[in-house]
Write a protein that holds these residues in place. Sequence first.
Motif, PDB file in Angstrom:
ATOM      1  N   ASP A  62       0.861  -1.190   0.000  1.00  0.00           N
ATOM      2  CA  ASP A  62       0.000   0.000   0.000  1.00  0.00           C
ATOM      3  C   ASP A  62       0.895   1.238   0.000  1.00  0.00           C
ATOM      4  O   ASP A  62       1.697   1.434   0.912  1.00  0.00           O
ATOM      5  CB  ASP A  62      -0.892  -0.023   1.246  1.00  0.00           C
ATOM      6  N   VAL A  63       0.790   2.052  -1.045  1.00  0.00           N
ATOM      7  CA  VAL A  63       1.611   3.252  -1.174  1.00  0.00           C
ATOM      8  C   VAL A  63       0.711   4.474  -1.035  1.00  0.00           C
ATOM      9  O   VAL A  63      -0.224   4.654  -1.827  1.00  0.00           O
ATOM     10  CB  VAL A  63       2.341   3.293  -2.529  1.00  0.00           C
ATOM     11  N   GLN A  64       0.988   5.313  -0.037  1.00  0.00           N
ATOM     12  CA  GLN A  64       0.168   6.486   0.230  1.00  0.00           C
ATOM     13  C   GLN A  64       1.047   7.723   0.370  1.00  0.00           C
ATOM     14  O   GLN A  64       2.264   7.640   0.474  1.00  0.00           O
ATOM     15  CB  GLN A  64      -0.664   6.281   1.509  1.00  0.00           C
ATOM     16  N   GLY A  65       0.400   8.880   0.387  1.00  0.00           N
ATOM     17  CA  GLY A  65       1.129  10.127   0.579  1.00  0.00           C
ATOM     18  C   GLY A  65       1.419  10.832  -0.725  1.00  0.00           C
ATOM     19  O   GLY A  65       0.615  10.797  -1.667  1.00  0.00           O
ATOM     20  N   ALA A  66       2.593  11.459  -0.799  1.00  0.00           N
ATOM     21  CA  ALA A  66       2.935  12.339  -1.911  1.00  0.00           C
ATOM     22  C   ALA A  66       3.469  11.573  -3.123  1.00  0.00           C
ATOM     23  O   ALA A  66       4.617  11.725  -3.550  1.00  0.00           O
ATOM     24  CB  ALA A  66       3.956  13.372  -1.445  1.00  0.00           C
ATOM     25  N   VAL A  67       2.607  10.703  -3.681  1.00  0.00           N
ATOM     26  CA  VAL A  67       2.917  10.017  -4.939  1.00  0.00           C
ATOM     27  C   VAL A  67       1.812  10.330  -5.938  1.00  0.00           C
ATOM     28  O   VAL A  67       0.727  10.772  -5.561  1.00  0.00           O
ATOM     29  CB  VAL A  67       3.044   8.489  -4.740  1.00  0.00           C
ATOM     30  N   THR A  68       2.085  10.089  -7.205  1.00  0.00           N
ATOM     31  CA  THR A  68       1.129  10.466  -8.247  1.00  0.00           C
ATOM     32  C   THR A  68      -0.182   9.707  -8.141  1.00  0.00           C
ATOM     33  O   THR A  68      -1.269  10.275  -8.279  1.00  0.00           O
ATOM     34  CB  THR A  68       1.750  10.233  -9.641  1.00  0.00           C
ATOM     35  N   ILE A 112       3.563   1.970   2.861  1.00  0.00           N
ATOM     36  CA  ILE A 112       4.554   3.008   2.601  1.00  0.00           C
ATOM     37  C   ILE A 112       3.852   4.359   2.584  1.00  0.00           C
ATOM     38  O   ILE A 112       2.897   4.557   1.824  1.00  0.00           O
ATOM     39  CB  ILE A 112       5.251   2.781   1.246  1.00  0.00           C
ATOM     40  N   TYR A 113       4.333   5.269   3.412  1.00  0.00           N
ATOM     41  CA  TYR A 113       3.773   6.619   3.417  1.00  0.00           C
ATOM     42  C   TYR A 113       4.867   7.610   3.034  1.00  0.00           C
ATOM     43  O   TYR A 113       5.941   7.638   3.648  1.00  0.00           O
ATOM     44  CB  TYR A 113       3.196   6.980   4.783  1.00  0.00           C
ATOM     45  N   VAL A 114       4.596   8.427   2.032  1.00  0.00           N
ATOM     46  CA  VAL A 114       5.558   9.434   1.575  1.00  0.00           C
ATOM     47  C   VAL A 114       5.077  10.807   2.049  1.00  0.00           C
ATOM     48  O   VAL A 114       4.024  11.285   1.602  1.00  0.00           O
ATOM     49  CB  VAL A 114       5.683   9.416   0.041  1.00  0.00           C
ATOM     50  N   PRO A 115       5.815  11.465   2.937  1.00  0.00           N
ATOM     51  CA  PRO A 115       5.385  12.784   3.440  1.00  0.00           C
ATOM     52  C   PRO A 115       5.689  13.888   2.432  1.00  0.00           C
ATOM     53  O   PRO A 115       6.452  13.690   1.481  1.00  0.00           O
ATOM     54  CB  PRO A 115       6.229  12.951   4.703  1.00  0.00           C
ATOM     55  N   ILE A 116       5.091  15.039   2.645  1.00  0.00           N
ATOM     56  CA  ILE A 116       5.414  16.203   1.841  1.00  0.00           C
ATOM     57  C   ILE A 116       6.472  17.022   2.575  1.00  0.00           C
ATOM     58  O   ILE A 116       6.730  16.793   3.769  1.00  0.00           O
ATOM     59  CB  ILE A 116       4.162  17.079   1.568  1.00  0.00           C
ATOM     60  N   GLU A 120       5.603  16.887   9.536  1.00  0.00           N
ATOM     61  CA  GLU A 120       6.174  16.168  10.663  1.00  0.00           C
ATOM     62  C   GLU A 120       5.611  14.756  10.695  1.00  0.00           C
ATOM     63  O   GLU A 120       4.396  14.561  10.623  1.00  0.00           O
ATOM     64  CB  GLU A 120       5.859  16.890  11.973  1.00  0.00           C
ATOM     65  N   VAL A 121       6.498  13.793  10.784  1.00  0.00           N
ATOM     66  CA  VAL A 121       6.079  12.390  10.784  1.00  0.00           C
ATOM     67  C   VAL A 121       6.649  11.694  12.006  1.00  0.00           C
ATOM     68  O   VAL A 121       7.655  12.113  12.581  1.00  0.00           O
ATOM     69  CB  VAL A 121       6.544  11.658   9.504  1.00  0.00           C
TER      70      VAL A 121
END
Length: 204
Positions: A62-68, A112-116, A120-121
């Motif tokens: 599962d890929v989340q956050g700042a991805v396309t 997987i979480y990609v922050p901007i 703060e993570v």
Amino acid sequence: MITPIAAIAVLSVVLFFPRGQADSQLTVASGLSPLIEVEELEIVEEETIISVPTAPEPIVVDVQGAVTHPGVYSLVEGDRLIDAIHAAGGYLPHADSRMLNHAMKLVDEFYIYVPIEGEEVSLSGSILTTPVKEEDQKSVNKVNINLADMQELMTIPGIGPSKAAAIIQYRDENGSFTSTDRLMDVSGIGQKTFDRLESFVTVD
């Protein structure tokens, strides 16, 4: 006993035929059975062993956050975190990927979480894919597996939707966890998975 006529026939064969042919004719004329040597040909069949490579096991991440294209993606065992990012269409322009270990091998149900930039993570999030140093473990915000809901449990490295649901189901059926290693009683969580998430969980 050889008759005079037979003797003359034998003598004629010897005088008027070549050596090899005379021997053959002599055999026929004398009424003797020729000796035929038969060579036995031994045929050895070589076994050809064809090694068929086994296909890698499929995994789902599962890929989340700042991805396309955030979402759930099917990959294969042995793929790296960067492969999951590519599957999600790559990073958005404002993504902060500095805390991601792109070379890490993925496991099934990985989150997987990609922050901007500037976000703060928590260190307990799955964005931390590098091992936590021993001196830093005290500062890790651990997830209480006795109190965490579905979303909180999914921030633990290696815990996806199905494992999070299994933890909650186990908790409902058996009561609170008495220690973190009781997570190995949950279906789908073995020693290797527990070793990866042990630093991120607590029962306090």
